[in-house]
Design a protein around this motif. Sequence first.
Motif, PDB file in Angstrom:
ATOM      1  N   UNK A 210       0.654  -1.095   0.489  1.00 19.12           N
ATOM      2  CA  UNK A 210       0.139   0.743   0.598  1.00 19.12           C
ATOM      3  C   UNK A 210       0.702   1.367   0.137  1.00 19.12           C
ATOM      4  N   UNK A 211       0.794   2.319  -0.706  1.00 18.17           N
ATOM      5  CA  UNK A 211       0.915   3.965  -0.715  1.00 18.17           C
ATOM      6  C   UNK A 211       2.817   3.219  -0.434  1.00 18.17           C
ATOM      7  N   UNK A 212       3.005   2.929  -1.925  1.00 18.52           N
ATOM      8  CA  UNK A 212       4.577   2.664  -1.475  1.00 18.52           C
ATOM      9  C   UNK A 212       4.462   3.559  -3.388  1.00 18.52           C
ATOM     10  N   UNK A 213       5.399   4.414  -2.732  1.00 13.00           N
ATOM     11  CA  UNK A 213       5.209   5.219  -4.192  1.00 13.00           C
ATOM     12  C   UNK A 213       6.264   5.589  -5.113  1.00 13.00           C
ATOM     13  N   UNK A 214       6.922   3.942  -5.064  1.00 15.00           N
ATOM     14  CA  UNK A 214       8.234   4.075  -5.642  1.00 15.00           C
ATOM     15  C   UNK A 214       7.982   2.536  -6.294  1.00 15.00           C
ATOM     16  N   UNK A 215       7.102   2.006  -6.239  1.00 12.97           N
ATOM     17  CA  UNK A 215       6.612   0.672  -6.728  1.00 12.97           C
ATOM     18  C   UNK A 215       6.289   1.294  -8.314  1.00 12.97           C
ATOM     19  N   UNK A 216       6.793   0.573  -8.860  1.00 13.32           N
ATOM     20  CA  UNK A 216       6.270   0.011 -10.531  1.00 13.32           C
ATOM     21  C   UNK A 216       6.502  -1.061 -11.107  1.00 13.32           C
ATOM     22  N   UNK A 217       6.745  -1.178 -12.659  1.00 12.78           N
ATOM     23  CA  UNK A 217       6.127  -2.175 -13.289  1.00 12.78           C
ATOM     24  C   UNK A 217       7.380  -3.500 -12.829  1.00 12.78           C
ATOM     25  N   UNK A 218       8.576  -2.434 -12.778  1.00 17.75           N
ATOM     26  CA  UNK A 218       9.513  -3.179 -12.716  1.00 17.75           C
ATOM     27  C   UNK A 218       9.770  -4.007 -11.613  1.00 17.75           C
ATOM     28  N   UNK A 219       9.159  -3.728 -10.661  1.00 13.56           N
ATOM     29  CA  UNK A 219       9.287  -4.713  -9.134  1.00 13.56           C
ATOM     30  C   UNK A 219       8.741  -6.389 -10.264  1.00 13.56           C
ATOM     31  N   UNK A 220       8.500  -6.414 -10.926  1.00 11.79           N
ATOM     32  CA  UNK A 220       6.966  -8.135 -11.508  1.00 11.79           C
ATOM     33  C   UNK A 220       7.057  -8.139 -13.122  1.00 11.79           C
ATOM     34  N   UNK A 221       9.229  -7.140 -13.704  1.00 18.70           N
ATOM     35  CA  UNK A 221       9.286  -8.207 -14.828  1.00 18.70           C
ATOM     36  C   UNK A 221       9.676  -9.123 -15.011  1.00 18.70           C
ATOM     37  N   UNK A 222      10.235  -9.915 -14.207  1.00 12.97           N
ATOM     38  CA  UNK A 222      10.646 -11.090 -14.087  1.00 12.97           C
ATOM     39  C   UNK A 222      10.198 -12.048 -12.940  1.00 12.97           C
ATOM     40  N   UNK A 223       8.331 -11.551 -12.924  1.00  9.87           N
ATOM     41  CA  UNK A 223       7.750 -12.349 -12.151  1.00  9.87           C
ATOM     42  C   UNK A 223       7.425 -14.231 -13.024  1.00  9.87           C
ATOM     43  N   UNK A 224       7.496 -14.315 -13.748  1.00  4.23           N
ATOM     44  CA  UNK A 224       7.825 -15.721 -14.627  1.00  4.23           C
ATOM     45  C   UNK A 224       9.215 -16.395 -14.334  1.00  4.23           C
ATOM     46  N   UNK A 225       9.660 -16.002 -14.113  1.00  5.34           N
ATOM     47  CA  UNK A 225      11.267 -16.439 -13.048  1.00  5.34           C
ATOM     48  C   UNK A 225      11.526 -17.032 -11.807  1.00  5.34           C
ATOM     49  N   UNK A 226      10.098 -15.841 -10.654  1.00  2.00           N
ATOM     50  CA  UNK A 226      10.185 -16.232  -9.341  1.00  2.00           C
ATOM     51  C   UNK A 226       9.579 -17.507  -9.014  1.00  2.00           C
ATOM     52  N   UNK A 227      10.410 -17.805  -7.896  1.00  2.00           N
ATOM     53  CA  UNK A 227       9.939 -18.998  -7.684  1.00  2.00           C
ATOM     54  C   UNK A 227       8.178 -19.455  -6.347  1.00  2.00           C
ATOM     55  N   UNK A 228       7.548 -18.312  -6.361  1.00  2.00           N
ATOM     56  CA  UNK A 228       6.834 -18.627  -6.134  1.00  2.00           C
ATOM     57  C   UNK A 228       5.478 -17.914  -6.549  1.00  2.00           C
ATOM     58  N   UNK A 229       4.334 -19.013  -5.747  1.00  2.00           N
ATOM     59  CA  UNK A 229       2.753 -19.024  -6.072  1.00  2.00           C
ATOM     60  C   UNK A 229       1.938 -18.584  -6.393  1.00  2.00           C
TER      61      UNK A 229
END
Length: 623
Positions: free
Chosen positions: A362-381
């Motif tokens: 919530x209310x993260x001023x600097x969170x952008x699309x880049x944080x999820x850029x490599x989501x396919x490579x993340x081990x979490x489901x």
Amino acid sequence: MAMGLLETAQKQSKMVGVGLEGLPTTLINEIIVKLDTETLCSVACVSRALRFAVSEALPLSSSLDLSAFSPDAQTLNHLVSRCKGLKILTLDCLRLDDSSITIFLGPHIQELNLLRCSLLSYQLLRSIGESLPNLRLLTLELSYWDLPEVFNRNLVQMLMGCSYLESLCLKIRGAEFDATFFRSIEHFLPKTVKILKLQPVLEQDVIRFIHELRVNRNILETAEFGIPFSPASPGFKLQSLSLVLDIISDELISSITNSLPFLIELHLEDRPSKEPSPVHDLTNSGLQSLRFCCHLTDISLIRSRHNLPVYFKRINDMGMFLLSEGCRLLESVRLGGFCRVSDAGFASILHSCWHLKKFEVRNALLLSDLAFHDLTGAPCSLVEVKLSSCNLITSETVHKMASSRRLEVLDLFGCKSIADSSLSSITCLNKLTTLNLGGADVTDRGLSVLSQGYSPISHLCLRGCKRVTDKGVSLLFHGCGVISKTLTALDLGHMPGISDKAILTIAAVGTGITELCIRYCFYVTDYSVEALATKRRLQDGRKPLRKLDLFHCTGLSVKSLESLKRPFFQALKWIGLGRTCLSGKRNEICNERPWLTLCMDGCEMGCHDGWHFHRPETIKVGS
């Protein structure tokens, strides 16, 4: 599931030319035992056979949940008196006083949940301690009466009587932070408590509480075993801690991690009344100390904007790196107010916590699309993603989310750059049940795309989507996808493009809608209320409206009063009428519909957080 079986049985009975009375008793009983209390009360009105089956099932029930509506004392007595083997009791206490509750308390109750206790006094705490020696779980939502010494005295008496308590949740709504409310709780808290939730409480009181609790355990362990107590001793069993307090600081986190090494869940929310000082705030060091809670799977750190717009200004990406590296077993992460953490910091959690299923920011001023850029490579489901008021998030993030095939909840409220292009990706999520697009830049065209998809969405929020009009609502319900059949809750609040046409569509073809919010829809008139009242009957598989929010619908007149009278809105349990012409007709509506909860204060649907404002001011508090 059970209701589906009942509907199927009813259809089949009609096909063969018999009523429900003609169905085998064993089949009816098998279905009845699977229904919750609210559904039992509803089906009892359908036929004589079901009414008899319900009357037979109630005495055998060990659990009674009446949280879906607010019973009066007479109705409560009628239901509870039939449940001879009752062990678990959950009540909405908006219309109940102490005497309505205490007559049912006894050694047989092991779990007690009393919600929205506007009329209950602090004396009830003492009654619980005296009457429920075998209580394991207790949840109490009390109203603030400005008598902390009375509360504390009765709390001590309760804790002394409930020596087997394993879970304790105490919420006092409508109160500012008071240093004396939970004083002395550490001296009387049963050793069996594993789950503790307190609201509100002061940071310094929590630090003192944890210190005293540790000292007391030290004394007990030394006396019993002849050896000093250590934090790793198995005698210290607190596994879940949830607090709403004035400030989250390094000192607080350090006290928790040093004394509660077996924590599995830690939920902290602070509501500062002023800007925290640099020496008395949460920093990277505080987050690093969480590594000592090596069993932690669920963490929530929220700096609320309840009092003023403040942030965790002394935590940056390094703090998130330390948290993700030290707590790799996390399955649920909720973060709010981290204004100096960038994409790298948030991404570290997604890539380091292999078991992560729920992620909320919530209310993260600097969170952008880049944080999820490599989501396919993340081990979490991921199963649940909530990105509230993160203005840099765009449709690109939603496209990345399409790879999370297990996603059930997607909340993008306040993400103003989410556009129509994202909805084609959302339609690919075939397990999605909750979608919040409040404030997004979607249009009628986007809703047309959503209507064609296979996402079984039951809860949809479009609040503040100013480019959506009546046409978009019509397209949503007339598409060939599944949403028109699965949708049960719809929020169209603060939408200038919504008028009677949209509401008529919902009344005509929105057969599954049970909760509808159209607050601040100025072009909605009496015609809409009449349509909802007359067309949404219990027939042809239609589900009746249970909650309706009309707050600040200035297009309504007193003519709508006729639609709120019997026999219309048969199942309606809650309605918001504040700032409308009907607000002055409260007494007349209450006399006509005594079971209906009227909210005139602008609370959100169901008054989840605003119920304490509805208590009668004439009620006196017991000492």
